[in-house]
Design a protein around this motif. Structure first.
Motif, PDB file in Angstrom:
ATOM      1  N   ILE A 188       0.840  -1.210   0.000  1.00 14.48           N
ATOM      2  CA  ILE A 188       0.000   0.000   0.000  1.00 14.48           C
ATOM      3  C   ILE A 188       0.870   1.254   0.000  1.00 14.48           C
ATOM      4  N   VAL A 189       1.871   1.268   0.849  1.00 14.27           N
ATOM      5  CA  VAL A 189       2.746   2.435   0.936  1.00 14.27           C
ATOM      6  C   VAL A 189       3.549   2.603  -0.345  1.00 14.27           C
ATOM      7  N   SER A 190       4.009   1.499  -0.914  1.00 11.99           N
ATOM      8  CA  SER A 190       4.789   1.571  -2.152  1.00 11.99           C
ATOM      9  C   SER A 190       3.963   2.154  -3.293  1.00 11.99           C
ATOM     10  N   LEU A 191       2.723   1.691  -3.425  1.00 13.57           N
ATOM     11  CA  LEU A 191       1.851   2.228  -4.481  1.00 13.57           C
ATOM     12  C   LEU A 191       1.540   3.701  -4.235  1.00 13.57           C
ATOM     13  N   ARG A 192       1.383   4.064  -2.986  1.00  9.14           N
ATOM     14  CA  ARG A 192       1.120   5.473  -2.660  1.00  9.14           C
ATOM     15  C   ARG A 192       2.287   6.354  -3.084  1.00  9.14           C
ATOM     16  N   LEU A 193       3.482   5.901  -2.808  1.00  4.86           N
ATOM     17  CA  LEU A 193       4.655   6.707  -3.133  1.00  4.86           C
ATOM     18  C   LEU A 193       4.899   6.764  -4.634  1.00  4.86           C
ATOM     19  N   ARG A 234      -1.026  12.585   3.401  1.00  7.55           N
ATOM     20  CA  ARG A 234      -1.151  13.872   2.708  1.00  7.55           C
ATOM     21  C   ARG A 234      -0.154  13.930   1.549  1.00  7.55           C
ATOM     22  N   LEU A 235      -0.695  14.188   0.371  1.00  5.66           N
ATOM     23  CA  LEU A 235       0.175  14.249  -0.810  1.00  5.66           C
ATOM     24  C   LEU A 235       1.148  15.406  -0.730  1.00  5.66           C
ATOM     25  N   SER A 236       0.768  16.491  -0.052  1.00  2.00           N
ATOM     26  CA  SER A 236       1.658  17.651   0.032  1.00  2.00           C
ATOM     27  C   SER A 236       2.986  17.290   0.685  1.00  2.00           C
ATOM     28  N   ARG A 237       2.976  16.272   1.541  1.00  2.00           N
ATOM     29  CA  ARG A 237       4.226  15.856   2.189  1.00  2.00           C
ATOM     30  C   ARG A 237       5.102  15.002   1.283  1.00  2.00           C
ATOM     31  N   LEU A 238       4.532  14.556   0.168  1.00  2.00           N
ATOM     32  CA  LEU A 238       5.286  13.698  -0.744  1.00  2.00           C
ATOM     33  C   LEU A 238       5.872  14.466  -1.914  1.00  2.00           C
ATOM     34  N   GLU A 239       5.473  15.740  -2.087  1.00  2.00           N
ATOM     35  CA  GLU A 239       5.961  16.495  -3.232  1.00  2.00           C
ATOM     36  C   GLU A 239       7.443  16.779  -3.098  1.00  2.00           C
TER      37      GLU A 239
END
Length: 329
Positions: free
Chosen positions: A78-83, A114-119
């Motif tokens: 799940i985390v891998s697909l999210r990233l 939160r996607l903002s933390r992944l940008e």
């Protein structure tokens, strides 16, 4: 941390437990005095007998085991697909065979909800700066569409801007029958240490034009006490031409090029382009391309001599070229 609605503080729990254990009060009477149930009073008394004063503090309500918790392999997927995919909880649930609420809980638990933390912009940038002026020059070309007589669409609107393009005719037309206004090519050579910039507006971005700008830029920097040693560019055609290589050889400059599709390496001149377009090219209404080009030298002087640059401590770029007569004029 004490719960906001807790009836007893650790100190009151201790007093109540001592009344029951040491002074032999009935649990019902002690509970009535402290405003809690008899069951609560007995629980704190039992904990006092077992652990003493240390048992009066709050404990985590987390269970000792969670047999229904999502297994590590599925959590990792799940985390891998999210990233990699930036998918939301519903898409992740459909892909991994769990409920959307479960996927959302995994994302929150792993800190990627939160996607903002992944940008990428949230990551710490890698910065560099050469120690002295002239050690590295950044060169690049910014392409801007010419403004038709009467003003462009950014200020006069789409309808009026299109009308101005047709009125300012006499040029070739594109496949939509709109007149081609042509482009201006701003050739920029910027010093890495000071952020001082030399720039010219030209009619093309060919090798001979870029080589000519480089000759004049190196002379301009030399007049200000800066000896150029290296020049960094992208992989544009003009910078791979024989004219550019010859110019670098004549000027005793070591040419360097960025990795393909990696403009961040040449980020200082890219940031200059952004400043230039915001503060000059699109800063106000120009009723013709000639008017905009006439305003460029004044803006460039302001940028070099007067505009505070946050990358060098809020000082103008020319301030880093020391012992330069009239540098603040």
């Amino acid at each position: 941390m004490l719960h906001a609605n807790a009836a007893l503080t650790p100190r009151q729990r201790l007093r109540m437990a001592r009344l029951i254990v040491e002074e032999k009060w009935p649990a019902t009477r002690a509970a009535e005095r402290f405003g809690v149930s008899a069951t609560t009073a007995r629980r704190w008394a039992d904990r006092y007998r077992a652990e003493g004063t240390a048992g009066m503090t709050d404990r985590s309500s987390r269970p000792h085991s969670s047999p229904a918790k999502t297994d590590p392999a599925r959590t990792k997927r799940i985390v891998s697909l999210r990233l990699r995919k930036r998918w939301g909880a519903h898409r992740l649930a459909a892909e991994t065979g769990v409920a959307p609420s479960t996927a959302g809980a995994v994302l929150r638990r792993c800190g990627v909800s939160r996607l903002s933390r992944l940008e990428r912009r949230e990551q710490a940038p890698v910065r560099y700066e050469h120690l002295a002026p002239g050690e590295l020059l950044h060169a690049d070309v910014k392409k801007l569409g010419n403004i038709p007589a009467g003003g462009g669409w950014r200020f006069v609107g789409q309808r009026a801007g299109k009308a101005n393009r047709h009125l300012d005719g006499g040029r070739a037309r594109n496949r939509y029958r709109n007149p081609l206004m042509g482009h201006g090519f701003i050739h920029v050579v910027l010093d890495d240490h000071s952020r001082t910039a030399y720039a010219e507006i030209c009619e093309d971005e060919t090798g001979p034009t870029a080589a000519g700008v480089l000759h004049r830029a190196v002379a301009w920097f030399a007049a200000r006490g800066v000896t150029a040693r290296r020049v960094l560019t992208d992989n544009g055609g003009c910078y791979r031409s024989h004219d550019w290589i010859t110019a670098c050889s004549q000027l005793r400059l070591t040419p360097k090029r960025t990795r393909p599709y990696r403009p961040q390496t040449n980020g200082k001149v890219e940031r200059f382009h952004r400043t230039m377009t915001a503060e000059w090219a699109f800063a106000q209404l120009f009723i013709s391309e000639a008017d905009r080009r006439a305003a460029f030298p004044g803006w460039l002087h302001t940028y070099n001599h007067h505009r505070p640059h946050t990358g060098i401590g809020g000082h103008p770029p020319i301030s880093r070229l020391t012992n330069l007569p009239g540098q603040y004029s």
